[in-house]
Design an enzyme around this catalytic site. Structure first.
Site, PDB file in Angstrom:
ATOM      1  N   GLU A 303      18.946  53.201 110.121  1.00 29.53           N
ATOM      2  CA  GLU A 303      17.514  53.091 110.365  1.00 29.53           C
ATOM      3  C   GLU A 303      16.695  53.680 109.220  1.00 29.53           C
ATOM      4  O   GLU A 303      15.706  54.380 109.422  1.00 29.53           O
ATOM      5  CB  GLU A 303      17.147  53.741 111.703  1.00 29.53           C
ATOM      6  CG  GLU A 303      17.861  53.118 112.887  1.00 29.53           C
ATOM      7  CD  GLU A 303      17.530  53.744 114.211  1.00 29.53           C
ATOM      8  OE1 GLU A 303      17.571  53.040 115.231  1.00 29.53           O
ATOM      9  OE2 GLU A 303      17.246  54.968 114.239  1.00 29.53           O
ATOM     10  N   ARG A 353      24.992  43.739 116.495  1.00 28.92           N
ATOM     11  CA  ARG A 353      24.820  45.174 116.267  1.00 28.92           C
ATOM     12  C   ARG A 353      25.868  45.996 117.016  1.00 28.92           C
ATOM     13  O   ARG A 353      26.297  47.056 116.535  1.00 28.92           O
ATOM     14  CB  ARG A 353      23.427  45.583 116.701  1.00 28.92           C
ATOM     15  CG  ARG A 353      23.195  47.072 116.784  1.00 28.92           C
ATOM     16  CD  ARG A 353      21.759  47.348 117.159  1.00 28.92           C
ATOM     17  NE  ARG A 353      21.529  48.745 117.507  1.00 28.92           N
ATOM     18  CZ  ARG A 353      20.339  49.242 117.805  1.00 28.92           C
ATOM     19  NH1 ARG A 353      19.270  48.463 117.777  1.00 28.92           N
ATOM     20  NH2 ARG A 353      20.198  50.524 118.128  1.00 28.92           N
ATOM     21  N   ASP A 382      22.038  51.246 122.359  1.00 26.92           N
ATOM     22  CA  ASP A 382      21.117  52.370 122.188  1.00 26.92           C
ATOM     23  C   ASP A 382      20.542  52.828 123.513  1.00 26.92           C
ATOM     24  O   ASP A 382      19.389  52.541 123.821  1.00 26.92           O
ATOM     25  CB  ASP A 382      19.986  51.956 121.237  1.00 26.92           C
ATOM     26  CG  ASP A 382      19.092  53.129 120.833  1.00 26.92           C
ATOM     27  OD1 ASP A 382      19.471  54.285 121.099  1.00 26.92           O
ATOM     28  OD2 ASP A 382      18.028  52.883 120.253  1.00 26.92           O
ATOM     29  N   GLU A 404      27.664  61.080 123.041  1.00 25.15           N
ATOM     30  CA  GLU A 404      26.238  61.408 123.030  1.00 25.15           C
ATOM     31  C   GLU A 404      25.566  60.726 124.207  1.00 25.15           C
ATOM     32  O   GLU A 404      25.604  59.499 124.345  1.00 25.15           O
ATOM     33  CB  GLU A 404      25.605  60.950 121.713  1.00 25.15           C
ATOM     34  CG  GLU A 404      24.131  61.278 121.598  1.00 25.15           C
ATOM     35  CD  GLU A 404      23.544  60.864 120.257  1.00 25.15           C
ATOM     36  OE1 GLU A 404      24.131  61.224 119.214  1.00 25.15           O
ATOM     37  OE2 GLU A 404      22.517  60.161 120.246  1.00 25.15           O
ATOM     38  N   GLU A 410      14.269  57.810 127.182  1.00 29.56           N
ATOM     39  CA  GLU A 410      13.632  56.921 126.207  1.00 29.56           C
ATOM     40  C   GLU A 410      13.476  55.500 126.741  1.00 29.56           C
ATOM     41  O   GLU A 410      12.392  54.923 126.708  1.00 29.56           O
ATOM     42  CB  GLU A 410      14.440  56.912 124.915  1.00 29.56           C
ATOM     43  CG  GLU A 410      13.891  55.970 123.854  1.00 29.56           C
ATOM     44  CD  GLU A 410      14.699  55.973 122.572  1.00 29.56           C
ATOM     45  OE1 GLU A 410      14.412  55.152 121.694  1.00 29.56           O
ATOM     46  OE2 GLU A 410      15.639  56.809 122.453  1.00 29.56           O
ATOM     47  N   GLU A 528      16.992  50.138 137.158  1.00 31.79           N
ATOM     48  CA  GLU A 528      17.665  49.005 136.520  1.00 31.79           C
ATOM     49  C   GLU A 528      17.212  47.687 137.132  1.00 31.79           C
ATOM     50  O   GLU A 528      17.007  46.697 136.427  1.00 31.79           O
ATOM     51  CB  GLU A 528      19.181  49.158 136.678  1.00 31.79           C
ATOM     52  CG  GLU A 528      19.990  48.008 136.126  1.00 31.79           C
ATOM     53  CD  GLU A 528      21.472  48.134 136.440  1.00 31.79           C
ATOM     54  OE1 GLU A 528      22.292  47.587 135.674  1.00 31.79           O
ATOM     55  OE2 GLU A 528      21.818  48.766 137.459  1.00 31.79           O
ATOM     56  N   TRP A 559      16.741  43.965 114.654  1.00 31.52           N
ATOM     57  CA  TRP A 559      17.189  45.189 115.308  1.00 31.52           C
ATOM     58  C   TRP A 559      18.432  45.003 116.165  1.00 31.52           C
ATOM     59  O   TRP A 559      19.096  45.975 116.522  1.00 31.52           O
ATOM     60  CB  TRP A 559      16.063  45.789 116.139  1.00 31.52           C
ATOM     61  CG  TRP A 559      14.980  46.349 115.276  1.00 31.52           C
ATOM     62  CD1 TRP A 559      13.853  45.719 114.868  1.00 31.52           C
ATOM     63  CD2 TRP A 559      14.957  47.650 114.669  1.00 31.52           C
ATOM     64  NE1 TRP A 559      13.102  46.546 114.054  1.00 31.52           N
ATOM     65  CE2 TRP A 559      13.764  47.734 113.914  1.00 31.52           C
ATOM     66  CE3 TRP A 559      15.812  48.736 114.697  1.00 31.52           C
ATOM     67  CZ2 TRP A 559      13.413  48.868 113.191  1.00 31.52           C
ATOM     68  CZ3 TRP A 559      15.470  49.879 113.989  1.00 31.52           C
ATOM     69  CH2 TRP A 559      14.295  49.941 113.241  1.00 31.52           C
TER      70      TRP A 559
END
Length: 835
Positions: A303, A353, A382, A404, A410, A528, A559
């Site tokens: 990024e 990606r 992500d 992680e 977010e 969801e 992206w």
């Protein structure tokens, strides 16, 4: 705060005052008289066998908690107990004091033992561990049991953490802003320097220690090179000092280009000897000032961040040069595997990606130093509301790994929406990667157990802020607590974790515990259902806020968060047979699960397959009907959260009750925004009608542009689905106020009037609602939503109860402010009964 009074005759019911959430789950609320009786035999003295800063913290914490919960005087001391006592110390300190302990098996690092023993001739409750940090964890464990009314009078147990590294990443910037932070400014930085008052930082370390977190990186992974300047490190020393009493090791995120960016070298090539020497000197300097410094976190070649690819080098080259500098000091380097090309060609159907992390890091397995930990996001994209497990977690058999997880919400509602993430994390940690015959669940891989690696762990991106309740929402704190508990013991169930948290945070009232537990456990799947079901990812505005709906924003850009929806179907074909071949990165057993439509679970269907809208799911519904139904069902369920929460009025303090009620009411309205935006978008692209005739049909809705307008002018929303009918109204720049009117033509009765308006963050418009020339409601649109224009991010609603008669005039007046032009979307009127 809760205040308890100790009166003659025993403890009396406490007087409940407002609480603001600052104490989180460490409230130590006074127990009622009956519950306190269970602990009448508990010693009222706390003796520490050592005098370290961590042992002192443990002793003081235990005294504070016992005094607050039991309402009795508690004494402290050092050395051998002169009476029955709770005795704290390491096994070595017990031995040095002449007290022989025989723990039931070895107590590994950071583990602790709670038991009862004769000490110096007295019956004592013992908290012992191999490390002082373990003793501290034992203190918190004991206090948690008492706060939850559990028996401690016959306790005899050993608790040990599953993974050695249990760290938090904060994405704080030096100017005080927090990237993807939703709870106010940084508790560490302001104005380009470390805060003068670090009281809050010490309180945060206490919270982290209470759930077994042993490390924290305090700055953004998009690191500012200034953090390694001599003067700044001297400031960071103060943060380390605030952390140290709680056994939390401070670490920093660093930019690998710093040797050059600092102006000291003309290169940051990791194989250049000058670069290696630069890192050695810098690390030595840090450890001279912070002897218990934990290490570094690195984000590189991602990024727009600088990285070893600049010189044709690998992540292993970049990681190892820094790790070798850390090794003499026992420091750790976390190197994030979040490396991908964000300029992918969308038109190439083979681009993906999701493949990037595995493709880049799998070939480097075994080439990293033993104090390097590759930090891998739990999914390959992500932090979406649902992703499959990252295949890289099973692709590094000779390299330390950490998983992680994102505590800050977010893509899952930014703490404005209730979304308890522990059930999702449980599914990830329990997932069997099948990289060995005996099975390899993710939790064993990241703990270093599956492949017998030196270390490993769990990292959570937390992003607490200066807001009183840490995360901007009292209910969102369950995610921070749940992360710590899972990092300590991934075998715990989601219900057990939220039950613990609820009791510690709101008390042991059965109605409160049952209601909050059920709401939290349902919330992830509810979120969801009205955002991105079937593995499509969270259909949000990925080019901006990552908050409100924006299904088209992820397409036709580089992206890689694509769902490839067209007029015929939706989903990414990631199969080996016809797609991007992402599935081939998994073990053969997992490949068989995801490669075929027959085996692929519905909840991940669109992540792995492109299917027609008419494809029939295992539930018997078509894909398009599932999309329609799930968005309506999810919105309805959030409405039920509101009524469930209202049942708790009077059972918890008024301040937190009102705070959560307001957030749930907001979420109800925003879930409807999501519902309409996503369903309208899919209806337009598919041209397949909702079997239940709901999509595009709103009989109770009156569009603002169709009302009688004075001053207001219509505008076209961008994107079109971010406003009902693609339009709204707003005041022109020259107007001081505007009005939208209608004449009520329905039957007399009680009605709920819902005003859907836009609350931007670049102004604070004022609204007034008139009925027959009387003001019946007014408010200031001063919320902090992530939008500077009227769209789905800023869309919100106001609920007003009215008694209406035929012919009544309803008038909404908007008074604009600055860049916010008092924008309106629509109103809805719902009959509530006869007058």
């Amino acid at each position: 705060m809760i205040v308890g009074l100790l009166l003659c005759g025993g403890l009396q019911p406490s007087v409940v005052h407002a609480e603001n959430g600052a104490e989180a789950w460490l409230r130590y609320a006074p127990l009622d008289a009956q519950s306190a009786q269970k602990y009448r035999e508990l010693p009222a003295a706390v003796i520490a066998l050592g005098d370290s800063i961590i042992l002192r913290s443990g002793q003081q914490e235990l005294m504070l908690g016992l005094k607050s919960m039991l309402g009795r005087s508690v004494t402290g001391g050092r050395g051998l107990p002169p009476q029955a006592a709770i005795v704290l110390g390491t096994v070595q300190e017990f031995t040095a004091s002449g007290i022989a302990l025989s723990p039931p098996g070895a107590i590994h690092e950071d583990g602790y033992w709670l038991t009862h023993r004769r000490v110096h001739g007295f019956d004592c409750l013992v908290i012992a561990a191999n490390t002082e940090r373990g003793v501290l964890y034992g203190v918190f464990g004991l206090l948690s049991k008492i706060a939850r009314h559990q028996d401690v009078m016959a306790v005899h147990e050993v608790e040990e953490p599953y993974a050695p590294l249990r760290w938090i990443d904060q994405w704080d910037n030096l100017d005080g802003r927090i990237e993807r932070g939703y709870a106010g400014p940084s508790i560490f930085f302001e104005g380009g320097r470390v805060r003068d008052d670090l009281t809050r930082a010490g309180e945060y370390a206490r919270l982290l220690a209470s759930v077994g977190i042993n490390g924290c990186a305090i700055n953004n992974v998009n690191a500012d090179p200034r953090v390694l300047e001599d003067g700044f490190i001297s400031q960071v020393v103060r943060v380390a000092d605030a952390f140290r009493p709680w056994g939390v090791r401070l670490s920093l995120a660093v930019d690998v280009s710093t040797p050059k960016a600092s102006g000291q070298l003309d290169t940051f090539d990791p194989i250049d000897p000058r670069v290696a020497e630069w890192w050695r000197g810098k690390v030595d300097e840090i450890y001279r000032k912070i002897p218990d410094f934990g290490g570094f976190v690195v984000k590189a070649d991602s990024e727009g961040r600088a990285g070893p690819a600049t010189y044709g080098r690998t992540p292993a080259d970049a990681a190892n040069v820094i790790a070798r500098a850390l090794r003499p000091h026992h420091g750790v380097l976390f190197y994030r595997a979040f490396v991908y090309d964000h300029h992918l060609d969308w038109h190439n159907l083979k681009n993906d990606r999701a493949k990037a992390a595995y493709d880049i890091f799998h070939v480097l397995d075994g080439k990293f130093e033993d104090n390097v930990v590759v930090q891998i996001k739990h999914g390959p994209i992500d932090f979406q509301v649902r992703e499959p497990v990252s295949p890289l977690l099973g692709g590094l058999e000779h390299t330390n790994e950490a998983i992680e997880l994102q505590i800050t919400q977010e893509y899952t509602g930014q703490q404005r929406h209730l979304c308890f993430l522990v059930p999702m994390w449980k599914e990830v940690l329990d997932f069997d990667l099948h990289t060995s015959r005996d099975g390899t669940p993710v939790k064993d891989v990241v703990a270093g157990r599956a492949f017998q690696r030196p270390t490993g762990g769990v990292v959570g991106v937390a992003n607490v802020g200066m807001d009183t309740n840490w995360l901007g929402s009292s209910l969102a704190l369950a995610n921070l607590y749940g992360f710590g508990r899972l990092a300590w013991d991934p075998g715990l169930g989601s219900q057990a974790i939220v039950d613990e948290w609820t009791r510690l945070t709101f008390g042991n009232d059965p109605l409160v515990v049952r209601t909050i537990t059920e709401m939290e456990l349902a919330s992830w799947r509810v979120y969801e259902s009205y955002t991105g079901p079937l593995g499509a990812g969270t259909l949000t505005d990925i080019l901006g806020s990552h908050y409100g709906p924006g299904p088209e924003s992820s397409e036709e850009n580089g992206w890689g968060q694509w769902h490839r929806a067209d007029h015929e179907g939706i989903g990414m074909d990631r199969t080996v047979a016809s797609g991007t071949r992402f599935v081939s990165q998994y073990s053969p057993t997992v490949q068989r699960q995801y490669e075929s439509l027959a085996n692929c679970p519905d909840e991940l269907l669109l992540f792995f397959h492109h299917v027609p809208y008419t494809y029939v799911l295992k539930s018997g519904k078509t894909v398009i009907q599932h999309i329609y139904d799930s968005h309506y069902d999810g919105g309805d369920q959030v409405g039920k959260f509101v009524s469930e929460w209202k049942s708790l009025q009077g059972h918890i303090d008024n301040e937190r009750y009102a705070e959560v009620l307001a957030q749930l009411q907001y979420q109800t309205g925003h879930a409807m925004v999501w519902r309409d935006a996503i369903n309208d978008w899919f209806y337009r692209i598919s041209r397949i009608a909702d079997q239940r005739s709901r999509v595009g049909n709103h009989p109770d809705r009156i569009e603002a542009e169709n009302m009688q307008l004075q001053g207001y002018v219509p505008f076209n929303a961008t994107p079109w689905e971010s406003a009902s009918g693609g339009k709204g109204v707003e005041c022109p720049v020259s107007a001081k106020s505007c009005t939208a009117m209608l004449q009520f033509g329905g039957a007399a009765g009680h009605y709920e009037l819902d005003v859907q308006y836009f609350d931007q963050n670049n102004g604070a418009s004022r609204f007034r609602v008139y009925l027959r020339d009387y003001v019946v409601d007014e408010w200031l649109a001063d919320d902090h939503l992530p939008a500077t224009k009227p769209n789905a991010d800023s869309s919100t609603r106001r609920l007003i109860n009215l008694k209406l008669r035929p012919g009544d005039e309803i008038r909404i007046e908007g008074i604009p402010d600055s860049g916010e032009r008092a924008p309106l979307d629509y109103i809805e009127l719902y009959a509530k009964g006869s007058p």
